[in-house]
Write a protein that holds these residues in place. Structure first.
Motif, PDB file in Angstrom:
ATOM      1  N   SER A 280     -60.891 -33.773   4.696  1.00  0.00           N
ATOM      2  CA  SER A 280     -61.513 -35.079   4.436  1.00  0.00           C
ATOM      3  C   SER A 280     -62.496 -35.442   5.539  1.00  0.00           C
ATOM      4  CB  SER A 280     -60.450 -36.157   4.245  1.00  0.00           C
ATOM      5  OG  SER A 280     -59.578 -36.243   5.341  1.00  0.00           O
ATOM      6  N   GLU A 281     -62.179 -35.079   6.770  1.00  0.00           N
ATOM      7  CA  GLU A 281     -63.123 -35.333   7.866  1.00  0.00           C
ATOM      8  C   GLU A 281     -64.403 -34.523   7.658  1.00  0.00           C
ATOM      9  OE1 GLU A 281     -63.354 -35.443  12.706  1.00  0.00           O
ATOM     10  OE2 GLU A 281     -61.883 -34.110  11.795  1.00  0.00           O
ATOM     11  N   ALA A 282     -64.259 -33.251   7.292  1.00  0.00           N
ATOM     12  CA  ALA A 282     -65.438 -32.400   7.062  1.00  0.00           C
ATOM     13  C   ALA A 282     -66.291 -32.920   5.914  1.00  0.00           C
ATOM     14  CB  ALA A 282     -65.000 -30.962   6.783  1.00  0.00           C
ATOM     15  N   ALA A 283     -65.665 -33.608   4.962  1.00  0.00           N
ATOM     16  CA  ALA A 283     -66.395 -34.164   3.814  1.00  0.00           C
ATOM     17  C   ALA A 283     -66.989 -35.539   4.124  1.00  0.00           C
ATOM     18  CB  ALA A 283     -65.462 -34.270   2.606  1.00  0.00           C
ATOM     19  N   GLY A 284     -66.666 -36.080   5.287  1.00  0.00           N
ATOM     20  CA  GLY A 284     -67.238 -37.361   5.676  1.00  0.00           C
ATOM     21  C   GLY A 284     -66.429 -38.582   5.282  1.00  0.00           C
ATOM     22  N   VAL A 285     -65.165 -38.387   4.852  1.00  0.00           N
ATOM     23  CA  VAL A 285     -64.314 -39.530   4.522  1.00  0.00           C
ATOM     24  C   VAL A 285     -63.991 -40.247   5.831  1.00  0.00           C
ATOM     25  CG1 VAL A 285     -62.100 -40.280   3.566  1.00  0.00           C
ATOM     26  CG2 VAL A 285     -63.338 -38.362   2.512  1.00  0.00           C
ATOM     27  N   ALA A 286     -64.361 -41.520   5.912  1.00  0.00           N
ATOM     28  CA  ALA A 286     -64.254 -42.252   7.175  1.00  0.00           C
ATOM     29  C   ALA A 286     -62.848 -42.710   7.519  1.00  0.00           C
ATOM     30  CB  ALA A 286     -65.195 -43.451   7.156  1.00  0.00           C
ATOM     31  N   HIS A 287     -62.027 -42.981   6.521  1.00  0.00           N
ATOM     32  CA  HIS A 287     -60.699 -43.551   6.759  1.00  0.00           C
ATOM     33  C   HIS A 287     -59.643 -42.547   6.322  1.00  0.00           C
ATOM     34  CE1 HIS A 287     -62.867 -47.311   7.334  1.00  0.00           C
ATOM     35  NE2 HIS A 287     -63.518 -47.005   6.215  1.00  0.00           N
ATOM     36  N   ARG A 288     -58.901 -42.018   7.313  1.00  0.00           N
ATOM     37  CA  ARG A 288     -57.934 -40.965   7.028  1.00  0.00           C
ATOM     38  C   ARG A 288     -56.571 -41.353   7.586  1.00  0.00           C
ATOM     39  NH1 ARG A 288     -62.457 -39.225   8.705  1.00  0.00           N
ATOM     40  NH2 ARG A 288     -61.814 -38.767  10.820  1.00  0.00           N
ATOM     41  N   PHE A 289     -55.548 -41.184   6.739  1.00  0.00           N
ATOM     42  CA  PHE A 289     -54.188 -41.520   7.126  1.00  0.00           C
ATOM     43  C   PHE A 289     -53.287 -40.318   6.913  1.00  0.00           C
ATOM     44  CE2 PHE A 289     -56.216 -45.460   5.869  1.00  0.00           C
ATOM     45  CZ  PHE A 289     -55.911 -46.299   6.942  1.00  0.00           C
ATOM     46  N   LEU A 290     -52.554 -39.959   7.962  1.00  0.00           N
ATOM     47  CA  LEU A 290     -51.612 -38.845   7.912  1.00  0.00           C
ATOM     48  C   LEU A 290     -50.208 -39.419   7.856  1.00  0.00           C
ATOM     49  CD1 LEU A 290     -51.088 -35.736   8.184  1.00  0.00           C
ATOM     50  CD2 LEU A 290     -50.830 -36.153  10.630  1.00  0.00           C
ATOM     51  N   LEU A 291     -49.508 -39.156   6.743  1.00  0.00           N
ATOM     52  CA  LEU A 291     -48.127 -39.589   6.596  1.00  0.00           C
ATOM     53  C   LEU A 291     -47.245 -38.631   7.381  1.00  0.00           C
ATOM     54  CD1 LEU A 291     -46.042 -41.460   5.219  1.00  0.00           C
ATOM     55  CD2 LEU A 291     -45.979 -39.804   3.340  1.00  0.00           C
ATOM     56  N   LEU A 292     -46.562 -39.165   8.370  1.00  0.00           N
ATOM     57  CA  LEU A 292     -45.694 -38.328   9.193  1.00  0.00           C
ATOM     58  C   LEU A 292     -44.413 -38.009   8.441  1.00  0.00           C
ATOM     59  CD1 LEU A 292     -46.001 -40.122  12.637  1.00  0.00           C
ATOM     60  CD2 LEU A 292     -47.237 -38.105  11.844  1.00  0.00           C
TER      61      LEU A 292
END
Length: 182
Positions: free
Chosen positions: A141-153
């Protein structure tokens, strides 16, 4: 332009029981429906982006995956939530069989599925959100330019030292953090 909520499937929409391809083995997380409703009410498309190497490994067929996906989408529809699209990658560079044994641009951590969705729906990636449970979700998602990313632990997958995403312990935390910051 359109904004989207991108969701990984296994571990976010449903419990990751390993290579799930039948409805009787598909267990939704209760929080997924109110989360999606909140984003849908705010004008987001909901798009699923999922690696499905079980197809490439020969555990189940594309047709079986698509049947399960159709059933899953119907469950969302029954709750008034529209899944706009599902993108899936059946490949695996090491464990795929035949044509599925390939290093492709669609398998996360590569951004191919996100780019396909962006092109089809004219998505503003800077206004969009990704929720995943693996570092490959965050990197794609970062490589695609998605600005808001959440990682569920969770106990299976832990974050690396990257600071390009926010960690959450419950699905609803993503909506709370996103909408409170906005």
């Amino acid at each position: 332009m359109t904004k989207a909520l991108f969701l990984d499937r296994d571990g976010i929409i449903n419990v990751d029981n390993g290579y799930v391809y039948q409805a009787q083995n598909f267990q939704f997380f209760d929080a997924i429906f109110p989360l999606c409703q909140r984003f849908q009410d705010a004008g987001f498309l909901i798009i699923v982006v999922t690696n499905q190497s079980g197809i490439g490994r020969g555990y189940y067929s594309s047709e079986q995956f698509l049947q399960l996906n159709e059933w899953m989408v119907e469950q969302f529809n029954d709750k008034g939530i529209k899944i706009s699209d599902t993108y899936f990658c059946p490949h695996h560079p090491n464990h795929g069989e035949g044509e599925y044994r390939t290093a492709c641009s669609c398998r996360k951590p590569n951004p191919g599925m996100f780019q396909q969705a962006q092109k089809k729906y004219q998505i503003d990636m800077h206004s969009s959100v990704m929720i995943g449970d693996r570092m490959s979700d965050m990197k794609a998602s970062e490589a695609a330019g998605v600005a808001h990313r959440f990682l569920l632990l969770n106990s299976k997958h832990q974050p690396d030292d990257s600071a390009t995403y926010q960690t959450i312990t419950q699905l609803e935390d993503a909506a709370d953090l996103f909408f409170e910051a906005g």
